[in-house]
Scaffold this active site. Sequence first.
Site, PDB file in Angstrom:
ATOM      1  N   ILE A  31     -59.815 -26.617  12.102  1.00  0.00           N
ATOM      2  CA  ILE A  31     -60.864 -26.788  13.116  1.00  0.00           C
ATOM      3  C   ILE A  31     -60.999 -25.549  14.012  1.00  0.00           C
ATOM      4  CG2 ILE A  31     -59.512 -27.817  14.996  1.00  0.00           C
ATOM      5  CD1 ILE A  31     -61.655 -30.043  15.107  1.00  0.00           C
ATOM      6  N   ASN A  87     -45.430 -23.408   9.991  1.00  0.00           N
ATOM      7  CA  ASN A  87     -44.824 -23.380  11.315  1.00  0.00           C
ATOM      8  C   ASN A  87     -43.909 -24.595  11.471  1.00  0.00           C
ATOM      9  OD1 ASN A  87     -46.320 -21.074  12.019  1.00  0.00           O
ATOM     10  ND2 ASN A  87     -48.062 -22.328  12.641  1.00  0.00           N
ATOM     11  N   GLY A  93     -43.957 -22.493  16.414  1.00  0.00           N
ATOM     12  CA  GLY A  93     -45.382 -22.563  16.697  1.00  0.00           C
ATOM     13  C   GLY A  93     -46.076 -23.792  16.145  1.00  0.00           C
ATOM     14  N   GLN A  94     -45.302 -24.812  15.759  1.00  0.00           N
ATOM     15  CA  GLN A  94     -45.914 -26.031  15.219  1.00  0.00           C
ATOM     16  C   GLN A  94     -46.482 -26.877  16.352  1.00  0.00           C
ATOM     17  OE1 GLN A  94     -43.240 -28.602  13.017  1.00  0.00           O
ATOM     18  NE2 GLN A  94     -44.905 -29.757  12.107  1.00  0.00           N
ATOM     19  N   HIS A 100     -47.620 -29.312   7.317  1.00  0.00           N
ATOM     20  CA  HIS A 100     -48.816 -28.745   6.678  1.00  0.00           C
ATOM     21  C   HIS A 100     -48.572 -27.289   6.371  1.00  0.00           C
ATOM     22  CE1 HIS A 100     -49.019 -28.562  11.044  1.00  0.00           C
ATOM     23  NE2 HIS A 100     -49.621 -27.401  10.908  1.00  0.00           N
TER      24      HIS A 100
HETATM   25  P1  5GP Z   1     -49.639 -25.854  13.671  1.00  0.00           P
HETATM   26  O1  5GP Z   1     -49.872 -25.227  15.010  1.00  0.00           O
HETATM   27  O2  5GP Z   1     -49.005 -27.225  13.828  1.00  0.00           O
HETATM   28  O3  5GP Z   1     -48.926 -24.994  12.676  1.00  0.00           O
HETATM   29  O4  5GP Z   1     -51.075 -26.057  13.032  1.00  0.00           O
HETATM   30  C1  5GP Z   1     -51.927 -27.081  13.403  1.00  0.00           C
HETATM   31  C2  5GP Z   1     -53.319 -26.661  13.009  1.00  0.00           C
HETATM   32  O5  5GP Z   1     -54.124 -27.804  12.945  1.00  0.00           O
HETATM   33  C3  5GP Z   1     -53.972 -25.691  13.988  1.00  0.00           C
HETATM   34  O6  5GP Z   1     -54.367 -24.504  13.311  1.00  0.00           O
HETATM   35  C4  5GP Z   1     -55.173 -26.480  14.515  1.00  0.00           C
HETATM   36  O7  5GP Z   1     -56.311 -25.674  14.723  1.00  0.00           O
HETATM   37  C5  5GP Z   1     -55.390 -27.510  13.431  1.00  0.00           C
HETATM   38  N1  5GP Z   1     -55.946 -28.765  13.890  1.00  0.00           N
HETATM   39  C6  5GP Z   1     -55.522 -29.503  14.948  1.00  0.00           C
HETATM   40  N2  5GP Z   1     -56.260 -30.626  15.053  1.00  0.00           N
HETATM   41  C7  5GP Z   1     -57.142 -30.604  14.017  1.00  0.00           C
HETATM   42  C8  5GP Z   1     -58.167 -31.494  13.592  1.00  0.00           C
HETATM   43  O8  5GP Z   1     -58.422 -32.548  14.197  1.00  0.00           O
HETATM   44  N3  5GP Z   1     -58.886 -31.141  12.502  1.00  0.00           N
HETATM   45  C9  5GP Z   1     -58.639 -29.990  11.809  1.00  0.00           C
HETATM   46  N4  5GP Z   1     -59.410 -29.720  10.737  1.00  0.00           N
HETATM   47  N5  5GP Z   1     -57.681 -29.114  12.182  1.00  0.00           N
HETATM   48  C10 5GP Z   1     -56.949 -29.425  13.277  1.00  0.00           C
END
Ligand code: 5GP
Length: 114
Positions: A31, A87, A93-94, A100
């Site tokens: 997103i 992450n 940075g998670q 994922h």
């Molecule tokens: P993290 O920071 O946990 O490694 O990555 C989480 C990712 O999920 C971030 O890049 C963030 O932009 C994405 N993200 C968070 N909420 C949503 C959502 O509701 N939809 C989508 N498509 N991506 C999301």
Amino acid sequence: MSDCIFCKIAAKEIPSQLVYEDERVIAINDIQPAAPVHILVIPKKHSANIMEIAADDQGIAGYVMEVIPQIAAQAGLAEEGFRVVVNTKEIGGQTVPHIHWHLLGGRNMKWPPG
Ligand code: 5GP
Ligand code: ZN
């Protein structure tokens, strides 16, 4: 996990831009993309992070690594290359505690990462 955003996305309770789906994983456009191509590959079965995944969803990490080249090729990244990132917890940075893999491409990546 009833309050997990990625479980809700996998269950189609929250809309997303789906780029790949099979019985074990979904892949969606991030997103807030950090690159021209920024896809998240998400196991359908909930697991918080890479420390938990072997116990929660046996074999899924290897499976994801086999699926990512297909998704990368579909996104046009097979020739020029890309980056895959997991992450893990706060220092890593998670921000979403459902494991994922980030698939990033379409620009030159820097090393070391921030
Ligand atoms: P993290 O920071 O946990 O490694 O990555 C989480 C990712 O999920 C971030 O890049 C963030 O932009 C994405 N993200 C968070 N909420 C949503 C959502 O509701 N939809 C989508 N498509 N991506 C999301
Ligand atoms: Zn979840």
